[in-house]
Design a protein around this motif. Structure first.
Motif, PDB file in Angstrom:
ATOM      1  N   LEU A  41      39.721  37.411  36.569  1.00  0.00           N
ATOM      2  CA  LEU A  41      38.637  36.843  35.761  1.00  0.00           C
ATOM      3  C   LEU A  41      37.311  37.524  36.083  1.00  0.00           C
ATOM      4  O   LEU A  41      36.507  37.781  35.185  1.00  0.00           O
ATOM      5  CB  LEU A  41      38.545  35.333  35.991  1.00  0.00           C
ATOM      6  N   LYS A  42      37.084  37.860  37.338  1.00  0.00           N
ATOM      7  CA  LYS A  42      35.864  38.584  37.725  1.00  0.00           C
ATOM      8  C   LYS A  42      35.803  39.935  37.006  1.00  0.00           C
ATOM      9  O   LYS A  42      34.745  40.333  36.502  1.00  0.00           O
ATOM     10  CB  LYS A  42      35.836  38.772  39.244  1.00  0.00           C
ATOM     11  N   ARG A  45      35.065  39.208  33.306  1.00  0.00           N
ATOM     12  CA  ARG A  45      33.695  38.723  33.092  1.00  0.00           C
ATOM     13  C   ARG A  45      32.695  39.858  32.967  1.00  0.00           C
ATOM     14  O   ARG A  45      31.677  39.727  32.296  1.00  0.00           O
ATOM     15  CB  ARG A  45      33.280  37.793  34.239  1.00  0.00           C
ATOM     16  N   ARG A  46      32.977  40.981  33.597  1.00  0.00           N
ATOM     17  CA  ARG A  46      32.083  42.142  33.515  1.00  0.00           C
ATOM     18  C   ARG A  46      32.028  42.694  32.093  1.00  0.00           C
ATOM     19  O   ARG A  46      31.063  43.349  31.704  1.00  0.00           O
ATOM     20  CB  ARG A  46      32.563  43.224  34.482  1.00  0.00           C
ATOM     21  N   ALA A  50      27.705  36.792  29.555  1.00  0.00           N
ATOM     22  CA  ALA A  50      27.745  35.576  30.369  1.00  0.00           C
ATOM     23  C   ALA A  50      27.664  34.301  29.540  1.00  0.00           C
ATOM     24  O   ALA A  50      28.250  33.282  29.903  1.00  0.00           O
ATOM     25  CB  ALA A  50      26.624  35.605  31.407  1.00  0.00           C
ATOM     26  N   LYS A  53      31.601  31.573  26.846  1.00  0.00           N
ATOM     27  CA  LYS A  53      32.366  30.807  27.838  1.00  0.00           C
ATOM     28  C   LYS A  53      33.862  31.111  27.777  1.00  0.00           C
ATOM     29  O   LYS A  53      34.406  31.402  26.718  1.00  0.00           O
ATOM     30  CB  LYS A  53      32.161  29.310  27.612  1.00  0.00           C
ATOM     31  N   LEU A  54      34.488  31.000  28.948  1.00  0.00           N
ATOM     32  CA  LEU A  54      35.940  31.096  29.012  1.00  0.00           C
ATOM     33  C   LEU A  54      36.522  29.850  28.350  1.00  0.00           C
ATOM     34  O   LEU A  54      36.178  28.722  28.701  1.00  0.00           O
ATOM     35  CB  LEU A  54      36.402  31.166  30.476  1.00  0.00           C
ATOM     36  N   PHE A 104      37.545  34.142  25.327  1.00  0.00           N
ATOM     37  CA  PHE A 104      36.172  33.722  25.561  1.00  0.00           C
ATOM     38  C   PHE A 104      35.577  33.398  24.200  1.00  0.00           C
ATOM     39  O   PHE A 104      35.797  34.135  23.240  1.00  0.00           O
ATOM     40  CB  PHE A 104      35.359  34.846  26.217  1.00  0.00           C
TER      41      PHE A 104
END
Length: 147
Positions: A41-42, A45-46, A50, A53-54, A104
């Motif tokens: 997930l990290k 996320r990149r 931001a 949302k997931l 997302f």
């Protein structure tokens, strides 16, 4: 080392999130699944803003991920106006050991508002018993998780 402390030691190398995972984060012969998921997930996320949302995460644990340096990579499958679909994986010795798919989604306004009530707890949190870490009895990774 607690989860947030461990994750803080990770870093990006090219397009992969890399983390040196100590052996006390193993669940049997594989890295604890929650940590694998967080790593992928990290990396995802990149690639996603931001504020988006997931909404969904599906994880498949395919093979063991040993302690040591673990690399989590990700890519965007499709990005639309309000939703992004991404995939991520951890590869061990040239073979996929874990794969995840995520959706997302941007927030949308709605005429419907629902704020579900929190469930009533039978006891106050301070009165609840916690599961202790017992070396040799409970899995090593449980020492890092409050239960």
């Amino acid at each position: 080392m607690h989860f947030d402390q461990l994750m803080a030691t990770g870093h990006f190398v090219e397009d992969a999130w890399v983390l040196d995972v100590p052996s006390d984060w193993l669940q049997g012969r594989t890295v604890f699944g929650g940590l694998q998921s967080a790593m992928v997930l990290k990396a995802m996320r990149r690639l996603v803003p931001a504020e988006v949302k997931l909404r969904s995460l599906q994880v498949n644990f395919i093979g063991p991920v040993p302690a040591g340096q673990v690399r989590a990579s990700a890519s965007v499958l499709r990005q639309g106006k309000s939703a992004t679909q991404a995939q991520g994986e951890i590869v061990v010795n040239g073979e996929v050991a874990m794969r995840a798919l995520a959706i997302f989604g941007a927030s949308r306004s709605s005429a419907v508002e629902r704020a579900p009530a929190a469930p009533a707890c039978a006891k106050k949190a301070a009165e609840l018993n916690s599961l202790p870490f017992l070396k040799g009895i409970t899995p090593d990774f449980t020492q890092h998780v409050e239960m």
